[in-house]
Motif scaffolding. Structure first.
Motif, PDB file in Angstrom:
ATOM      1  N   VAL B  11       0.855  -1.173   0.000  1.00 60.25           N
ATOM      2  CA  VAL B  11       0.000   0.000   0.000  1.00 60.25           C
ATOM      3  C   VAL B  11       0.894   1.226   0.000  1.00 60.25           C
ATOM      4  O   VAL B  11       1.815   1.329   0.821  1.00 60.25           O
ATOM      5  N   ALA B  14       0.025   6.332   3.723  1.00 61.09           N
ATOM      6  CA  ALA B  14      -0.607   5.922   4.982  1.00 61.09           C
ATOM      7  C   ALA B  14      -1.544   7.012   5.483  1.00 61.09           C
ATOM      8  O   ALA B  14      -1.632   7.303   6.664  1.00 61.09           O
ATOM      9  N   GLY B  18      -5.000   4.905   2.814  1.00 62.61           N
ATOM     10  CA  GLY B  18      -3.940   3.899   2.941  1.00 62.61           C
ATOM     11  C   GLY B  18      -4.080   3.039   4.184  1.00 62.61           C
ATOM     12  O   GLY B  18      -3.879   1.821   4.125  1.00 62.61           O
ATOM     13  N   VAL B  19      -4.433   3.646   5.328  1.00 66.52           N
ATOM     14  CA  VAL B  19      -4.539   2.829   6.544  1.00 66.52           C
ATOM     15  C   VAL B  19      -5.722   1.865   6.456  1.00 66.52           C
ATOM     16  O   VAL B  19      -5.607   0.700   6.869  1.00 66.52           O
ATOM     17  N   SER B  22      -4.637  -0.994   4.080  1.00 66.09           N
ATOM     18  CA  SER B  22      -3.673  -1.963   4.624  1.00 66.09           C
ATOM     19  C   SER B  22      -4.276  -2.747   5.772  1.00 66.09           C
ATOM     20  O   SER B  22      -4.021  -3.952   5.910  1.00 66.09           O
ATOM     21  N   LEU B  34       3.405  -1.311   4.067  1.00 65.38           N
ATOM     22  CA  LEU B  34       2.787   0.011   3.986  1.00 65.38           C
ATOM     23  C   LEU B  34       3.901   1.046   3.902  1.00 65.38           C
ATOM     24  O   LEU B  34       4.666   1.233   4.846  1.00 65.38           O
ATOM     25  N   THR B  36       5.164   4.900   3.383  1.00 62.22           N
ATOM     26  CA  THR B  36       4.688   6.274   3.492  1.00 62.22           C
ATOM     27  C   THR B  36       5.873   7.234   3.493  1.00 62.22           C
ATOM     28  O   THR B  36       6.978   6.866   3.921  1.00 62.22           O
ATOM     29  N   ILE B 112      -1.893   0.471  13.554  1.00 57.35           N
ATOM     30  CA  ILE B 112      -1.101  -0.069  12.437  1.00 57.35           C
ATOM     31  C   ILE B 112       0.094  -0.857  12.968  1.00 57.35           C
ATOM     32  O   ILE B 112       0.373  -1.980  12.524  1.00 57.35           O
ATOM     33  N   ILE B 118       1.207  -6.099   9.097  1.00 56.77           N
ATOM     34  CA  ILE B 118       1.637  -4.893   8.390  1.00 56.77           C
ATOM     35  C   ILE B 118       3.091  -4.567   8.706  1.00 56.77           C
ATOM     36  O   ILE B 118       3.493  -4.538   9.866  1.00 56.77           O
ATOM     37  N   LEU B 120       5.710  -1.518   8.310  1.00 51.92           N
ATOM     38  CA  LEU B 120       5.722  -0.082   7.996  1.00 51.92           C
ATOM     39  C   LEU B 120       7.079   0.303   7.431  1.00 51.92           C
ATOM     40  O   LEU B 120       8.113  -0.150   7.915  1.00 51.92           O
TER      41      LEU B 120
END
Lengths: 444, 619
Positions: B11, B14, B18-19, B22, B34, B36, B112, B118, B120
């Protein structure tokens, strides 16, 4: 529940019988309101596929007719269908159709029966081909500027009505979507605004009630040189001495108009002064009047002499009206024929020979759409129906408009706007949003 | 945290879209990367400090009913809660929460981070990678590392080639000083995606300590209303006030005198801005007859003294901004901490998407949020959720989730974007929903929980609540059929000023009267005392709206007939005889799923639809 639709199923203007078809869940109920039959207490109890003889109410008069009920799914459209077989004639069929619309049927769109048949899986390939042809012709017709166009005045009024609805709608919508920002009081004058709208609709409906042709008939102007037999022809058609006939050229100085009814169609024959250069003031007025009559007529009937060649003056007249539907009639065939014209009709006004042929040709032109009249009838009924529906929705909106919540009033207002859109071609959702933002200062 | 270089899904971005995307994928057991630009901007509220409002509150409830996150996080960050339109009917009641921006960001970041599926990553995505079959197979970052995957959801918000504008000052950056994404647009162009340029703006943030609140009207929230998530049954919300003040003639004069310095008016901004979000200079120039405009001063967060000045977005130079802000009652000595700015950004032509939010010509590439030409946190979140769900369905080769216009605002939103396209940033409005009376915020769970359950995002707690509600609604409907003789309700009717009939009435009959509400029925009749007020109110709405709902249901039925006629996706419309040229072109571009969608395309007439019907039959 699908809405019940109705339409004249036979071609306009023809035939000894005319068929009107109703299709939809409510067909029996609507049919029962217009058709009475000795054998049945109520048409709602009609046995499917059986012909019933009875009387049908066509507005102000009754006519004898046959009615038959086809039960869903065993019908053309796959829905409940009722068909009325009436005497032919546009006026009768139109009146019956109007009556059905009054009882809650909706006028069928072009091809809508077939469309429903398709949706209900009743479609055959040949019918599918047929409908494409029809839609194609409709698309071509819609490119034609004349189609769908209302008379300038009516159009203006419809647009004004649309604007009124849009205005009320946009302010109500704005108050729902921007409750904190809209400082204008939108509900304050709502009942009076809706009432004004309703009155405007009513008066418009009054003035637009009948299409011109149905109401007034086809205008046929008889023109030609003086003393060619125009008045004699009129008398021959009417079978009575309506016009003053003499052998002195220039006898008919005013315009005479007579109406006959054939095959359900009114035909107005307009006898005009002979057209020639003249110094007589009164006759001159008559000549000018004749020209303008022909100009405004649906069909020009040009009378010529069968035993002498077309003169320059006559040719000039023919050229003058070359853009109009024109019928060339060669009179005095009893005195001999020396002109050969395959497009012409040879008659004798004196003996009446071949005069009926003229009427057949006029009816043919009307029925085949060459004088753009059948379209007029359909669109006009559509327009009337659209206006009537608009009025119904506005009436609903008027009910308890002081206390009905805006979001509910809007359902009727939007429906009303959509109905008018059927005439004007405008669509609701973007128009409304555009108006909200052009009219009100909204947004963070 | 997992650290593989291959993921099920990646994705990009964020933000609010986006959040949701995901989280949906992760909760459906997909491994998600994810990416960002800044971990400090996760779920960042770049503009107004609230969630919800008309139509947007409906979207949040729908997101929640499907098992999305926005409603829960919004409930956990409330500064104030209001129900707009309470004086109107239930269909337009709209929940709006003032949100603590900082808290909302932190809450969301935590959710998240705690989600095991997920991973990050802070970074700038520069390229979408396709395999030989033209399917998505990964991304590349600006630092040239590749990550493989089977599906990508792009939620880049307003960050693509963004630049902010304040008077003559122009800077290549994203909102609020965050850096922009400069690389991805070229990759999208390479993929055959059409790029357009939109514009939006935000007002100044000012120092609370320099405001004279005594010259303004405080506005508090509503008591006893339920918050966003159907999981929450309590009424707890902080109640920090907003303040109402107005612009005045002096403000307008300052603006008029300096309008030649406005980038919107001197031509230096050419991109399209939203009509529903006009700058103050736009309002003053376009509505010259209005002598004042409302301004709301709203708290941004408990962690800061910054206040948001709603109604004053602008791109005028800062000297003009300071003058005009200080001309407003209560702001005479205000200190501007962040000046108002306009922002221009790249977005795509949403007509290139299908109803699942996938780019039609690139299998596996989904788009959600402002990149699609929408505007607003809620619109973004709704698309993010649907794109996430459909990316999951794509991975699992399962039926996608396409909500229809008659069952949800989300359906209206996506259908509008994909079928009609938009020429300005698209905001959800109740006026856009033709079946508005059915689409109430109170019944979003009834409408959508089953879908969320089938997809797998609705867990047992939510589902059991829903089943319980359905049960109660059925029971209540029976109870409300009870007939009462006039003597039993005479005193009640007298007390509320309703005329008394001579025959008996059921509770349902009573509810159809204007002055009868579900609450006062419960209070006045013993047999109703133990009914749940929230559910009772909902039952009452359907009763009050009954006649109008029937009208709507009739048109819904008409629509569904068309929606049920599916169109295969391999049709070449240019070969269909009888279609007008414009219709052929539009149909080839949109590739509608069914006749209903086809009928909503602008430039496709009813006659074209009939031609299409016949063609489909012949096939």
């Amino acid at each position: 529940m699908s809405k019940t639709i109705a339409a004249i199923a036979t071609p306009f203007g023809t035939g000894a019988i005319g068929v009107i078809r109703l299709s939809g869940d409510n067909s029996l109920n609507i049919a029962n309101q217009v058709f009475k039959c000795k054998k049945l207490d109520s048409f709602c109890n009609a046995v499917p596929n059986v012909m019933y003889f009875g009387k049908v109410c066509c507005g102000e008069f009754f006519d004898e007719c046959l009615a038959v009920y086809f039960k869903a799914p065993h019908s053309f459209t796959g829905e409940d269908v009722v068909e009325f077989q009436c005497h032919g004639g546009i006026r009768l069929l139109e009146e019956l159709l109007k009556n059905l619309l009054n009882k809650g049927a909706k006028i069928a769109d072009k091809g809508e029966f077939t469309k429903r048949a398709f949706l209900n899986g009743k479609y055959s390939l040949s019918e599918a081909e047929g409908i494409i042809d029809m839609i194609n012709s409709e698309n071509i017709a819609s490119l034609n500027a004349g189609y769908r166009q209302l008379s300038g005045n009516l159009n203006k009024k419809v647009l004004k009505l649309e604007e009124q609805i849009l205005d009320i709608t946009a302010s109500l919508e704005a108050s729902l979507d921007y409750p904190e920002e809209l400082e204008e009081e939108v509900r304050e004058n709502l009942p009076s605004k809706l009432f004004a709208l309703k009155n405007d609709l009513l008066s418009l409906l009054d003035s637009a009630k009948y299409s011109r042709i149905v109401k007034n008939g086809i205008n046929v102007a008889i023109i030609g040189m003086p003393n060619i037999g125009k008045s004699s022809l009129l008398n021959s058609i009417l079978g009575k001495d309506r016009a003053i006939v003499t052998d002195i050229a220039g006898t008919t100085r005013d315009v005479l108009e007579e109406r006959i009814e054939r095959k359900g169609i009114f035909i107005n024959f307009i006898d005009t002064a002979g057209i020639r250069n003249t110094t007589d003031t009164v006759e001159k007025i008559g000549v000018n009047k004749a020209k303008s009559c022909a100009e405004n007529a649906d069909i020009v009937l040009m009378m010529l002499n069968s035993n002498s060649n077309i003169t320059n003056e006559e040719q000039a007249l023919l050229d003058n009206f070359k853009d109009k539907p024109i019928i060339k009639v060669y009179n005095k065939m009893d005195l001999g024929v020396c002109v050969k014209d395959d497009d012409g009709i040879y008659i004798s006004a004196k003996t009446g020979e071949n005069v009926e042929q003229i009427i057949d040709v006029i009816c043919d032109k009307f029925i085949s759409g060459k004088i753009d009249a059948s379209g007029d009838i359909i669109t006009n009924i559509r327009h009337i129906e659209a206006l009537q529906n608009t009025l119904n929705f506005i009436n609903n909106a008027c009910l308890n408009s002081e206390i009905t919540p805006s979001e509910c009033i809007l359902i009727d207002l939007r429906a009303a706007y959509l109905e008018l859109g059927a005439i004007s071609g405008n669509t609701a959702s973007e128009d409304i949003i555009d108006t909200i933002f052009s009219k009100f200062c909204l947004g963070k | 945290m997992i650290n593989n270089s291959f993921y099920d899904a990646i994705v990009v971005g964020a933000g609010h879209a986006g959040v949701e995307a995901s989280l949906a994928l992760a909760r459906l057991n997909k491994k998600v990367l994810l990416v960002t630009l800044s971990l400090d901007s996760i779920s960042f509220m770049a503009c107004n400090p609230n969630i919800g409002g008309t139509a947007k509150g409906h979207l949040v409830r729908e997101i929640d009913a499907l098992g999305g996150q926005m409603g829960i996080s919004a409930d956990n960050s409330l500064l104030q809660l209001r129900m707009l339109n309470l004086s109107k009917g239930a269909a337009v009641h709209s929940l709006r929460g003032q949100e603590d921006k900082t808290l909302y960001h932190l809450n969301m970041k935590k959710v998240i981070e705690e989600e095991p599926n997920i991973t990050l990553l802070q970074g700038e995505v520069s390229k979408i990678l396709l395999d030989n079959d033209n399917k998505v197979c990964g991304i590349q970052t600006g630092m040239c590392s590749n990550y493989g995957c089977n599906t990508v959801v792009i939620c880049s918000g307003v960050y693509l080639n963004a630049n902010i504008v304040i008077g003559e000052y122009r800077k290549d950056e994203g909102p609020s000083g965050f850096s922009r994404s400069s690389l991805l647009t070229d990759s999208l162009l390479d993929l055959g995606i059409n790029i357009r340029r939109f514009k939006t703006g935000t007002p100044a943030r000012v120092d609370k300590n320099t405001i004279d609140f005594s010259k303004m009207t405080p506005q508090y929230g509503d008591k006893n209303i339920y918050s966003f998530s159907f999981l929450n049954d309590s009424f707890e919300s902080a109640d920090i006030p907003c303040y109402l003040t107005y612009t005045n003639e002096k403000t307008h004069e300052i603006i008029r005198n300096n309008i030649h310095r406005s980038p919107l008016y001197n031509g230096s901004i050419k991109s399209v801005g939203p009509r529903y979000c006009p700058s103050i200079e736009d309002k003053v120039m376009r509505f010259a007859d209005k002598d004042r405009h409302q301004i709301f001063i709203e708290p941004e967060s408990n962690f800061t003294d910054e206040m948001y000045v709603q109604g004053m977005s602008s791109s005028l130079p800062i000297d003009v901004q300071l003058d005009m802000y200080r001309s407003i009652a209560g702001l005479e000595n205000v200190n501007i901490m962040r000046y108002a700015y306009a922002i221009e950004y790249d977005c795509i032509d949403s007509e290139q998407l299908d109803l699942t939010l996938m780019v039609k010509h690139i299998p596996g590439l989904f788009m959600a949020g402002q990149i699609n030409g929408s505007s607003g946190y809620e619109e973004a979140a709704a698309q993010g959720l649907i794109a996430g769900i459909n990316a999951n369905q794509y991975l699992d080769n399962k039926k996608p989730l396409i909500l229809s216009r008659d069952e949800s605002y989300i359906g209206v939103l996506i259908d509008d974007l994909v079928t009609k396209g938009t020429n300005e940033p698209y905001r959800m409005m109740t006026a856009r929903a033709e079946f508005r009376l059915n689409l109430r915020q109170e019944n979003a769970d009834i409408r959508l929980t089953e879908y969320g359950r089938q997809i797998g995002l609705v867990k047992d707690d939510r589902y059991n609540k829903y089943l319980d509600k359905i049960n109660k609604i059925n029971t209540y409907n029976q109870i409300l059929n009870t007939n009462l003789s006039p003597k039993k309700f005479t005193s009640y009717f007298e007390s509320i000023g309703e005329s008394i009939p001579c025959n008996s009435l059921s509770f349902k009959d009573m509810l159809k009267r204007a002055n009868v509400t579900s609450d006062n029925l419960i209070d006045n009749f013993e047999e109703l005392n133990n009914l749940d007020r929230r559910i009772m109110a909902e039952v009452a709405s359907t009763i009050k709206y009954e006649g109008y709902l029937n009208k709507q249901n009739a048109s819904i039925k008409e629509l569904q007939k068309l929606e049920n006629k599916l169109i295969p996706d391999n049709i070449d419309y240019s070969q269909i005889e009888g279609l007008r040229l414009e219709a052929r072109q539009k149909l080839n571009k949109i590739k509608p799923l069914n006749l209903g969608q086809a009928s909503r395309i602008s430039g496709v007439s009813p006659a074209d639809i009939t031609v299409l019907m016949v063609y489909l039959f012949k096939k």
